[in-house]
Scaffold this active site. Structure first.
Site, short mmCIF file in Angstrom:
data_model
loop_
_atom_site.label_atom_id
_atom_site.label_comp_id
_atom_site.label_asym_id
_atom_site.label_seq_id
_atom_site.Cartn_x
_atom_site.Cartn_y
_atom_site.Cartn_z
N ALA A 1 -5.57 5.11 0.05
CA ALA A 1 -5.31 5.22 1.48
C ALA A 1 -3.82 5.35 1.76
CB ALA A 1 -5.86 4.01 2.20
N GLN B 1 0.84 -1.21 0.00
CA GLN B 1 0.00 0.00 0.00
C GLN B 1 0.88 1.26 0.00
OE1 GLN B 1 -3.26 0.01 -0.38
NE2 GLN B 1 -3.40 2.25 -0.36
N HIS C 1 -7.63 -2.76 2.79
CA HIS C 1 -7.10 -3.97 2.15
C HIS C 1 -6.06 -4.66 3.04
CE1 HIS C 1 -9.13 -3.74 -1.77
NE2 HIS C 1 -9.07 -2.42 -1.61
N SER D 1 -5.35 1.60 4.92
CA SER D 1 -6.12 0.90 3.89
C SER D 1 -6.87 -0.29 4.47
CB SER D 1 -5.20 0.41 2.78
OG SER D 1 -5.92 -0.43 1.90
N GLU E 1 -17.18 4.18 -4.16
CA GLU E 1 -16.48 3.05 -4.78
C GLU E 1 -17.43 1.85 -4.80
OE1 GLU E 1 -12.64 2.13 -3.14
OE2 GLU E 1 -11.84 4.16 -3.48
N ASP F 1 -11.73 -5.56 -3.91
CA ASP F 1 -12.18 -4.76 -5.05
C ASP F 1 -12.70 -5.75 -6.09
OD1 ASP F 1 -11.40 -2.42 -3.88
OD2 ASP F 1 -9.43 -2.38 -4.84
N HIS G 1 -15.75 -1.68 -4.07
CA HIS G 1 -15.02 -2.04 -2.85
C HIS G 1 -16.00 -2.54 -1.78
CE1 HIS G 1 -11.66 -1.23 0.17
NE2 HIS G 1 -12.71 -1.43 0.96
ZN LIG Z 1 -10.54 -1.17 -2.45
#
Ligand SMILES: [Zn+2]
Length: 417
Positions: A319, A298, A326, A324, A376, A333, A379
């Site tokens: 992010a 990230q 993630h 993040s 988003e 995603d 996401h």
């Molecule tokens: Zn994402």
């Protein structure tokens, strides 16, 4: 009489040529000057006999006008033992004095008014002939008077609230000030709560302090008693924040660099498999375009975006490392992480059915100010079926189907620096 004056002028003109070459240094004025004059001193003490046999005492004029060494004023005339009187017209004096009169300008400050004062000015002059003159005059100017405003002992600025409970890591909207003030916001303890220039108060750590708004001019003030507390149901375990057991990673709450599940969590992976299968049964093809991302990866992604877009823009869609979702191993995603995914059959199906498999659309439409991210639709975040349904039901109860995780838990998502 007329004839005699003409004679004197003729004689004076002659004398002038003589006098200028003498050592006395006394100047004889030219004949254009109609002022009266007297002669003092030896050289000029002469008489002349004219052609009619009359004796004319020469009374030459000098230019012993005072040289002002200070501000002169109306009516000032140089006098003195050896200085000759110089008579000036009032117009001339006015002109001299207006040229030399000091210009005094002052602006009232500190709320005080300027005061008119009359000042007597003493004028000293020195004549060319060695004499000195003095005179007095007056001028009127405006003098600045500075007063120190006193600080009122009681708060006079009315605020929309005078006490507030704020959670650690969250920001409360500014308190509205009633009245027209030049506001200056300060905190009594920046370790407890900080305040920005608009009055937005941020809880830093548990404790109590006072936030004050002061008018820069009058020093009037208003105060808010602030109590900073931990959010209800918010827990921090080994640097990881949980709200009612749900791991939180947003702009306010970061994950430690060391937090690394190594991939999607088992629950997340299994739930997504079920989701993909259900979508396929409806003729919708979904896949994982991007799942787990480590802190380091990230960091690379974010730094690239900062390089190409600048940090302010990058912060709206990428992010910062540690922030993040993630990194949690619980975010995916789906298909196509770009705006073109919006409105596709896949996006519509995902939004309608993800809750049934324990996922939420983490950054809903129109909530950028709350989540810190633009819409988003691709996401999704795994929170478990039970929590996903609780959040959805709460949204329905509030009349807001786009309710966010932040709104549900009453937390915010703002970078603290
Ligand atoms: Zn994402």
């Amino acid at each position: 009489m007329k004839r005699k004056t003409e004679k004197i002028i003729a004689l004076l003109t002659a004398l002038c040529c003589m006098a200028c070459t003498t050592a006395c240094g006394r100047e004889i004025p030219n004949s254009n000057n109609n002022s009266e004059f007297v002669v003092t001193g030896g050289d000029a003490d002469k008489s002349v006999i004219d052609e009619d046999g009359e004796t004319i005492m020469l009374v030459p004029r000098t230019t012993a006008a005072a040289e002002y060494t200070d501000t002169p004023d109306l009516g000032t005339t140089a006098t003195g033992k050896n200085a000759s009187l110089v008579t000036r017209s009032k117009e001339e004096l006015d002109r001299i004095n207006s040229n030399k009169k000091p210009t005094v300008t002052a602006k009232p400050s500190g709320g005080a008014s300027g005061v008119l004062r009359t000042t007597v000015v003493k004028v000293t002059g020195t004549g060319v002939g060695g004499g000195t003159g003095t005179g007095t005059g007056t001028y009127v100017g405006t003098q600045a008077v500075t007063t120190t405003a006193t600080t009122p002992s009681v708060p006079t600025i009315q605020l929309s609230y005078t006490s507030a409970e704020i959670w650690v890591g969250t920001t409360k909207d500014y308190a509205i000030v009633t009245g027209n003030y030049i506001e200056e916001w300060t905190t009594s303890d920046a370790n407890i709560a900080t305040v920005d220039q608009f009055g937005n108060i941020t809880g830093v750590s548990e404790g109590k302090c006072k936030i004050r708004v002061t008018d820069k001019n009058t020093k009037e003030y208003g105060e808010i008693d602030v109590n900073v507390v931990k959010p209800k149901g918010i827990q921090e375990v080994d640097g990881v924040t949980y709200a009612d057991g749900i791991l939180i990673a947003n702009k306010t709450y970061a994950l430690p660099k060391t937090y690394n599940p190594g991939g999607l969590t088992n629950d997340t992976y299994n739930a997504f498999q079920s989701l993909v299968q259900a979508a396929a049964n409806s003729g919708i093809s979904l896949w994982n375009a991007s799942g787990f991302r480590s802190y380091e990866s990230q960091e690379q992604i974010y730094n690239n975006y900062v390089y190409t877009h600048g940090q302010a823009t990058a912060d709206t869609f990428s992010a910062r490392p540690g922030h993040s979702e993630h990194q949690t191993g619980m975010a995916i995603d789906v298909n196509n992480p770009s705006d073109s995914f919006n409105g596709t059959p896949e996006a519509i199906w995902l939004k309608e059915h993800c809750v049934e498999y324990g996922f939420i659309i983490r950054y809903p439409e129109g909530k950028q100010e709350i989540t810190g991210y633009k819409y988003e639709p691709w996401h999704i975040r795994y929170v478990g079926v039970e929590m996903a349904k609780k959040i959805r039901d709460e949204g329905i109860a509030r009349g807001d189907v786009n309710i966010t995780l932040e709104e549900y838990f009453g937390i915010n998502s703002v970078y603290q620096q």
